[in-house]
Scaffold this motif. Structure first.
Motif, mmCIF file in Angstrom:
data_model
loop_
_atom_site.group_PDB
_atom_site.id
_atom_site.type_symbol
_atom_site.label_atom_id
_atom_site.label_comp_id
_atom_site.label_asym_id
_atom_site.label_seq_id
_atom_site.Cartn_x
_atom_site.Cartn_y
_atom_site.Cartn_z
ATOM 1 N N THR A 132 40.705 43.797 -5.087
ATOM 2 C CA THR A 132 41.948 43.329 -5.009
ATOM 3 C C THR A 132 42.211 43.009 -3.542
ATOM 4 O O THR A 132 42.880 41.951 -3.264
ATOM 5 N N LEU A 133 41.426 43.581 -2.426
ATOM 6 C CA LEU A 133 41.691 43.510 -1.047
ATOM 7 C C LEU A 133 41.065 42.061 -1.087
ATOM 8 O O LEU A 133 41.528 40.996 -0.390
ATOM 9 N N LYS A 134 39.735 41.922 -1.510
ATOM 10 C CA LYS A 134 39.219 40.542 -1.341
ATOM 11 C C LYS A 134 39.871 39.402 -1.931
ATOM 12 O O LYS A 134 39.948 38.151 -1.246
ATOM 13 N N GLU B 7 38.724 27.046 6.048
ATOM 14 C CA GLU B 7 37.866 26.083 5.161
ATOM 15 C C GLU B 7 36.513 26.289 5.464
ATOM 16 O O GLU B 7 35.539 26.343 4.725
ATOM 17 N N ASP B 8 35.998 26.899 6.788
ATOM 18 C CA ASP B 8 34.650 27.106 7.011
ATOM 19 C C ASP B 8 33.931 28.368 6.557
ATOM 20 O O ASP B 8 32.972 28.690 6.961
ATOM 21 N N VAL B 9 34.994 29.100 5.881
ATOM 22 C CA VAL B 9 34.484 30.646 5.536
ATOM 23 C C VAL B 9 34.282 30.707 3.993
ATOM 24 O O VAL B 9 35.441 30.244 3.515
ATOM 25 N N ASP C 147 31.594 35.458 1.738
ATOM 26 C CA ASP C 147 31.300 35.908 3.147
ATOM 27 C C ASP C 147 32.097 37.252 3.306
ATOM 28 O O ASP C 147 32.027 37.804 4.390
ATOM 29 N N ILE C 148 33.314 37.564 2.503
ATOM 30 C CA ILE C 148 33.974 38.736 2.706
ATOM 31 C C ILE C 148 33.042 39.887 2.004
ATOM 32 O O ILE C 148 32.853 40.155 0.737
ATOM 33 N N GLU D 247 36.250 38.379 13.718
ATOM 34 C CA GLU D 247 35.000 38.003 14.135
ATOM 35 C C GLU D 247 34.131 37.148 13.141
ATOM 36 O O GLU D 247 33.585 36.232 13.338
ATOM 37 N N ASN D 248 34.121 37.923 12.206
ATOM 38 C CA ASN D 248 33.258 37.415 10.807
ATOM 39 C C ASN D 248 34.061 36.215 9.810
ATOM 40 O O ASN D 248 33.252 35.357 9.453
ATOM 41 N N LEU D 249 35.435 36.550 9.670
ATOM 42 C CA LEU D 249 36.144 35.634 8.734
ATOM 43 C C LEU D 249 36.945 34.910 9.360
ATOM 44 O O LEU D 249 37.629 33.906 8.624
ATOM 45 N N ASN D 250 36.984 34.803 10.555
ATOM 46 C CA ASN D 250 37.818 33.972 11.220
ATOM 47 C C ASN D 250 39.164 33.935 11.170
ATOM 48 O O ASN D 250 39.961 32.863 10.862
#
Length: 84
Positions: free
Chosen positions: A9-11, A20-22, A26-27, A35-38
Motif C-alpha cells: 500500500t505504501l509502495k 522520472e529517473d527513479v 527502486d522502492i 536520498e534514494n528515491l529523490n
C-alpha cells in the motif's frame, strides 16, 4: 493488515510521486525517501497525507520528521494502527 500488505500500500502511494529517473523497483524497505528515491519535501508531505487517508491514521509533525525511510514509515504506521 499484514506488514507486506502495508508495504505494498505504501509502495503504491510513493510510486505516484517518484521522479522520472527513479523506477518503482527502486522502492525498497530500506530506501530513504529523499536520498534514494529523490522525493522532494513537498511530495513527502503529499505522501504523508495519502498515508493518513489510506490507513485512516493521523500523523503528527514529529512523525513526519522521523519518516526518513520506507521502514520508518512502516514503523510509524504500525505504531499508529496499534493505538487505535
Amino acid at each position: 493488515m499484514e506488514r507486506e500488505e502495508k508495504y505494498q500500500t505504501l509502495k503504491n502511494i510513493v510510486k505516484v510521486y517518484l521522479p522520472e529517473d527513479v523506477d518503482v523497483a527502486d522502492i525498497k524497505q530500506n530506501s530513504h525517501f529523499m536520498e534514494n528515491l529523490n522525493i522532494n519535501s513537498a511530495n513527502l508531505v503529499d505522501i504523508v497525507l495519502d498515508v493518513e487517508d489510506a490507513f485512516d491514521i493521523r500523523l503528527e509533525n514529529e512523525d513526519m520528521d522521523q519518516m526518513q525511510t520506507v521502514n520508518d514509515a512502516l514503523a510509524i504506521i504500525d505504531a499508529k494502527l496499534s493505538q487505535k
